[in-house]
Design an enzyme around this catalytic site. Structure first.
Site, PDB file in Angstrom:
ATOM      1  N   CYS A  68       0.792  -1.235   0.000  1.00  0.00           N
ATOM      2  CA  CYS A  68       0.000   0.000   0.000  1.00  0.00           C
ATOM      3  C   CYS A  68       0.828   1.290   0.000  1.00  0.00           C
ATOM      4  CB  CYS A  68      -1.072  -0.013   1.082  1.00  0.00           C
ATOM      5  SG  CYS A  68      -0.445  -0.257   2.738  1.00  0.00           S
ATOM      6  N   ARG A 101       9.972  -9.547   4.999  1.00  0.00           N
ATOM      7  CA  ARG A 101       9.962  -9.094   6.397  1.00  0.00           C
ATOM      8  C   ARG A 101      10.991  -9.905   7.157  1.00  0.00           C
ATOM      9  NH1 ARG A 101       3.732  -7.744   8.303  1.00  0.00           N
ATOM     10  NH2 ARG A 101       3.295  -6.486   6.471  1.00  0.00           N
ATOM     11  N   GLU A 118      12.141 -11.743   9.953  1.00  0.00           N
ATOM     12  CA  GLU A 118      11.365 -12.308  11.062  1.00  0.00           C
ATOM     13  C   GLU A 118      12.240 -12.783  12.216  1.00  0.00           C
ATOM     14  OE1 GLU A 118       8.342 -12.493  11.953  1.00  0.00           O
ATOM     15  OE2 GLU A 118       7.248 -11.873  10.177  1.00  0.00           O
ATOM     16  N   ARG A 151       4.736 -18.133   8.862  1.00  0.00           N
ATOM     17  CA  ARG A 151       5.475 -16.978   9.373  1.00  0.00           C
ATOM     18  C   ARG A 151       6.854 -16.990   8.736  1.00  0.00           C
ATOM     19  NH1 ARG A 151       5.756 -14.217  15.230  1.00  0.00           N
ATOM     20  NH2 ARG A 151       7.089 -12.507  14.566  1.00  0.00           N
ATOM     21  N   GLU A 199      -2.740  -6.994  -2.521  1.00  0.00           N
ATOM     22  CA  GLU A 199      -3.127  -5.884  -1.647  1.00  0.00           C
ATOM     23  C   GLU A 199      -4.118  -4.976  -2.349  1.00  0.00           C
ATOM     24  OE1 GLU A 199      -2.166  -4.514   2.009  1.00  0.00           O
ATOM     25  OE2 GLU A 199      -0.473  -3.438   1.149  1.00  0.00           O
ATOM     26  N   ASP A 232      -9.378  -8.324  11.863  1.00  0.00           N
ATOM     27  CA  ASP A 232      -8.542  -9.497  11.587  1.00  0.00           C
ATOM     28  C   ASP A 232      -9.438 -10.702  11.326  1.00  0.00           C
ATOM     29  OD1 ASP A 232      -6.057  -8.433  11.699  1.00  0.00           O
ATOM     30  OD2 ASP A 232      -5.448  -9.436  13.552  1.00  0.00           O
ATOM     31  N   GLU A 235      -3.998 -15.514  12.037  1.00  0.00           N
ATOM     32  CA  GLU A 235      -4.511 -14.368  11.294  1.00  0.00           C
ATOM     33  C   GLU A 235      -4.187 -14.613   9.825  1.00  0.00           C
ATOM     34  OE1 GLU A 235      -2.601 -10.501  11.748  1.00  0.00           O
ATOM     35  OE2 GLU A 235      -3.613 -10.103   9.846  1.00  0.00           O
ATOM     36  N   ASN A 252      -6.798  -9.525   6.646  1.00  0.00           N
ATOM     37  CA  ASN A 252      -7.297  -8.391   7.406  1.00  0.00           C
ATOM     38  C   ASN A 252      -7.990  -7.405   6.477  1.00  0.00           C
ATOM     39  OD1 ASN A 252      -5.371  -6.510   6.332  1.00  0.00           O
ATOM     40  ND2 ASN A 252      -3.852  -7.490   7.644  1.00  0.00           N
ATOM     41  N   CYS A 293      -7.123  -0.614   3.202  1.00  0.00           N
ATOM     42  CA  CYS A 293      -6.541  -1.708   2.439  1.00  0.00           C
ATOM     43  C   CYS A 293      -6.838  -3.026   3.139  1.00  0.00           C
ATOM     44  CB  CYS A 293      -5.043  -1.516   2.243  1.00  0.00           C
ATOM     45  SG  CYS A 293      -4.142  -1.375   3.774  1.00  0.00           S
ATOM     46  N   ARG A 319      -0.884 -17.420   3.849  1.00  0.00           N
ATOM     47  CA  ARG A 319      -1.810 -17.534   4.979  1.00  0.00           C
ATOM     48  C   ARG A 319      -3.112 -18.219   4.573  1.00  0.00           C
ATOM     49  NH1 ARG A 319      -0.399 -14.187   9.571  1.00  0.00           N
ATOM     50  NH2 ARG A 319       1.861 -14.383   9.653  1.00  0.00           N
TER      51      ARG A 319
END
Lengths: 498, 498
Positions: free
Chosen positions: A301, A331, A333, A342, A350, A411, A429, A432, A457, A464
């Site tokens: 975003c 990311r 982690e 994860r 998005e 979520d 999760e 979202n 967004c 996931r």
């Protein structure tokens, strides 16, 4: 809240002012009379050669450091014309700022450029030798805010995020209770990637992930009229400064450096060393790399908002409904990695929406309907929805326990049978949906022809979705719900190894 | 080619050897007799305390530096048992290596760890003070090869790549002669990305790019039985060391650094500074970043080969036909950027094929048929094919003017009307197809149950397909060929700005 300020400054003049003592004293007296109603006073004015030492005290709203540049200009204007003398520079020699906070610090607070001490609710900032630039760039006000924020945050640390259930599906009987990643690894559908927290999806796992993408497009985004865009996955720091990511999660980015040059001659020694030693010389490499000024996409975003920066949108284009599914996200982690749920690298669609408050509240209902359709009818999942504190409020230091129903984040969480019983296990999760008010609209100065704009967004993480589905429905397509089988009934044959 | 070697070395012993002069002299005499048939001789052996200075000369195939560790071991074995003395370490004090090259250097050559001089075709390498590690890691042989390679490359610099036309379409009348990027920018279909050489594709341009992807899948890859995989787009250096990219084009990568830690406390000062100054402190950031050990995907095939590293593939899975279309590619283009055709970030489908020589030669015919079908029937392009020198031969220093018909790369080039007349203008390489023999198969130690394996790949650049098509067919869907209209007849409405 009353703040008290004690400031000792030194004005360096363009010439010796010894002969102008009287005029200067008069100048400051006159100015003090003007500033008296703002509770600001000149405690001490001393002239010595080409410098004036000025002590200022204040107890009101007026912060002496914000007056200094104004005093400098007034002095130069007043004294310049007649006496050909002006102020070259100002230094704050010593500055004490005292204020009260709502709740006393729980532990000591530190901050760059100042000492911070406290006694009960009374906090003291002490600065020494601060120059013009510091004043011009408005650092001091932000330092005060940062100290207040840090103390406030001490009360929220470890409290967990705000969470309020708003909907839940009926219980569903899972097909199995295995960890899908482990099972896919065992079947050779999936393998660990070449660096930490990345994966290589062989044909079977890739087919499932890409089916999730197709379902999101066909069942959610296309029916609602979303249009695809393609965003760069390399995000410069100036975008993340605007969104707050840069101060919110700098330890979670993958950073990107460019070569200083492509010139083959400049790289010759590096190539020689690589060919001779068959190793990478970090030292030689570092000589040829620029400092990082960008990172890999964290969420798509920010770049989508950036693409609309400073634009005025025609009313007929509202609401803007666009999505990117091309930029890959990274990311860092560190220790929290698990399976494909994860990870350090993942694939997300998005959708971003920009429109009036009414348009977005209506859109939220429509999106929730479409998502429910997918998760109930196509995936046949056991899942729930909850209001949570938006990440940016949490992570950019703007913690609030109050979640409003109009803006905020929902979520979507799925029961993960492999983690244990419904009540005890942490749910995943897997989706979202946020409406963010005008936060990013303002940050990127986006306008509409007439309307006030809001935005939001809704990250659709393919890993996931995949893991939520497989954790409940297993790896055998025979056991998958009919709605899903319409999209994927037979897995590709993959590659067989001995 | 005759090479001569003159080496002065010093053996450091575990004890004083003054009393063992005779035994040591005998040891070296015996050894010399054994090595005489390899044209290697001990010029001088001098014992002094716990050191022995040994000078070695050689004119044959045997390189003295490769004998040193062997001599060390023989010495320790021979003298150790009886006299309890061994060699602690060896240093090459001085080493002169002289050899002839086919053609004399055109300009001076430099190399790390040695001085290089030349006289006509005779090249001399001089090394001083070289230690054990240097010997063990085999640097010296690679230094000799590197010097030979550098001299050879001087003759190819600026020569351009090998190019031989093999097929061309009939001339086609282009719809226009504009630069598609400029025109899409003017229409607002496209905008410059947030960093150099990147783009943001608004809905209209995104639709065209994604149509190219769909056509490649439906008309080329699916009919031939290719299966999708998903590769990580972050490539560690060890993979690029194996493929030769690391020494081939280090100045063209986007490098990736991880944070040293995610620990919020370690990042606190960076966050404080960012919040106070609203700027990024490079110095503070650098403290928290690890050195780069990876880069962003340059081409997807290295990670695909890596995914098969050390595997033995079942015969029934041959040929392996897989592709990745998810990893985003980055190439640091510095000054050469133009439009969407020469960019720093792009989107490529990369089919990789592994099988027997016969399977791959047959596959090449089938792929060429499918590509011809797309470019002739669906795009109606004016284009041609040519054999070219594969990039890796050029860039990893293995230049050859000979292109074989079995392995090698075919470039697909399209006429670009906006660049000028057919004969004068540079055509755009918009596709390639390579069969690479066993180069990568060996590098990643990939085996089949029975067969000898070859491999190849064929990068499908979506930006290149897009710009080749639009440069000839224009931006108005009305003018597009019927075959293409079946995939995309109407562009999305996009976003209107005031």
């Amino acid at each position: 809240m009353v703040m008290t300020f004690q400031l000792q400054s030194e004005f360096t003049l363009s010439a010796d002012a010894s002969a102008l003592t009287q005029q200067i004293t008069t100048f400051f007296s006159t100015l003090e009379t003007q500033l008296a109603k703002e509770n600001l006073s000149f405690h001490h004015v001393a002239i010595k050669g080409n410098t004036i030492q000025v002590s200022i005290e204040s107890q009101g709203q007026t912060r002496p450091h914000n007056k200094l540049l104004q005093i400098k200009n007034a002095f130069s204007k007043h004294m310049g014309k007649e006496h050909k003398i002006g102020v070259r520079s100002i230094t704050i020699l010593h500055y004490t700022i005292v204020f009260e906070v709502e709740k006393p610090p729980l532990k000591p607070v530190t901050i760059p450029f100042a000492d911070v001490t406290s006694k009960e609710k009374q906090v003291t900032l002490t600065l020494n030798n601060v120059d013009d630039e510091f004043l011009q760039k408005n650092y001091i006000d932000r330092m005060i805010s940062r100290v207040q924020e840090k103390i406030q945050n001490q009360y929220y640390e470890g409290k967990g995020e705000f969470w309020k259930a708003i909907w839940e599906s009926p219980e569903k009987q899972p097909v199995w209770n295995k960890d899908p990643t482990e099972e896919m690894l065992a079947k050779g559908w999936l393998q660990q990637g070449p660096t930490k927290g990345k994966w290589f999806y062989r044909p079977q796992a890739a087919a499932i992930l890409k089916t999730m993408e197709l379902i999101a497009l066909e069942e959610v985004l296309k029916p609602l009229g979303f249009q695809e865009v393609i965003a760069s996955h390399i995000v410069p720091f100036d975008i993340w400064l605007k969104t707050g990511h840069m101060e919110g999660m700098p330890g979670e980015f993958y950073y990107v450096c460019e070569p200083k040059t492509r010139d083959v001659l400049q790289w010759e020694r590096f190539v020689d060393l690589t060919k001779i030693t068959k190793e990478i010389s970090s030292e030689e490499l570092a000589k040829n790399l620029a400092i990082p000024r960008a990172g890999i996409c964290y969420a798509q975003c920010p770049v989508i908002y950036w693409s609309l920066k400073g634009k005025t949108i025609a009313e007929e284009s509202l609401p803007i409904l666009i999505y990117d599914k091309t930029a890959v996200s990274g990311r860092y982690e560190s220790g929290g990695r698990h399976g494909i749920e994860r990870v350090d690298e993942f694939h997300r669609i998005e959708p971003v929406y920009i429109g009036t408050r009414e348009q977005l509240l209506k859109l939220r209902e429509d999106m929730l309907d479409r998502y429910k359709h997918v998760f109930n009818k196509i995936f046949d999942l056991e899942w729930r929805m909850a209001w949570v504190t938006p990440w940016y409020m949490q992570q950019a230091g703007k913690i609030s326990a109050v979640s409003e129903q109009e803006t905020g984040t929902i979520d979507f969480e799925a029961y993960m049978p492999y983690r244990g019983a419904r009540k005890d296990a942490e749910w995943l999760e897997f989706q979202n949906l946020s409406i963010l008010g005008d936060k990013y609209i303002k940050a990127f100065n986006i306008k509409a022809q007439k309307s006030e704009l809001w935005s939001g967004c809704s990250g659709i993480g393919l890993e996931r979705w995949t893991v939520a589905f497989l954790a409940q429905k297993g790896l055998d397509p025979e056991n998958w719900p009919e709605g899903f089988q319409k999209y994927l009934k037979k897995l590709p044959s993959g590659i067989n190894f001995l």
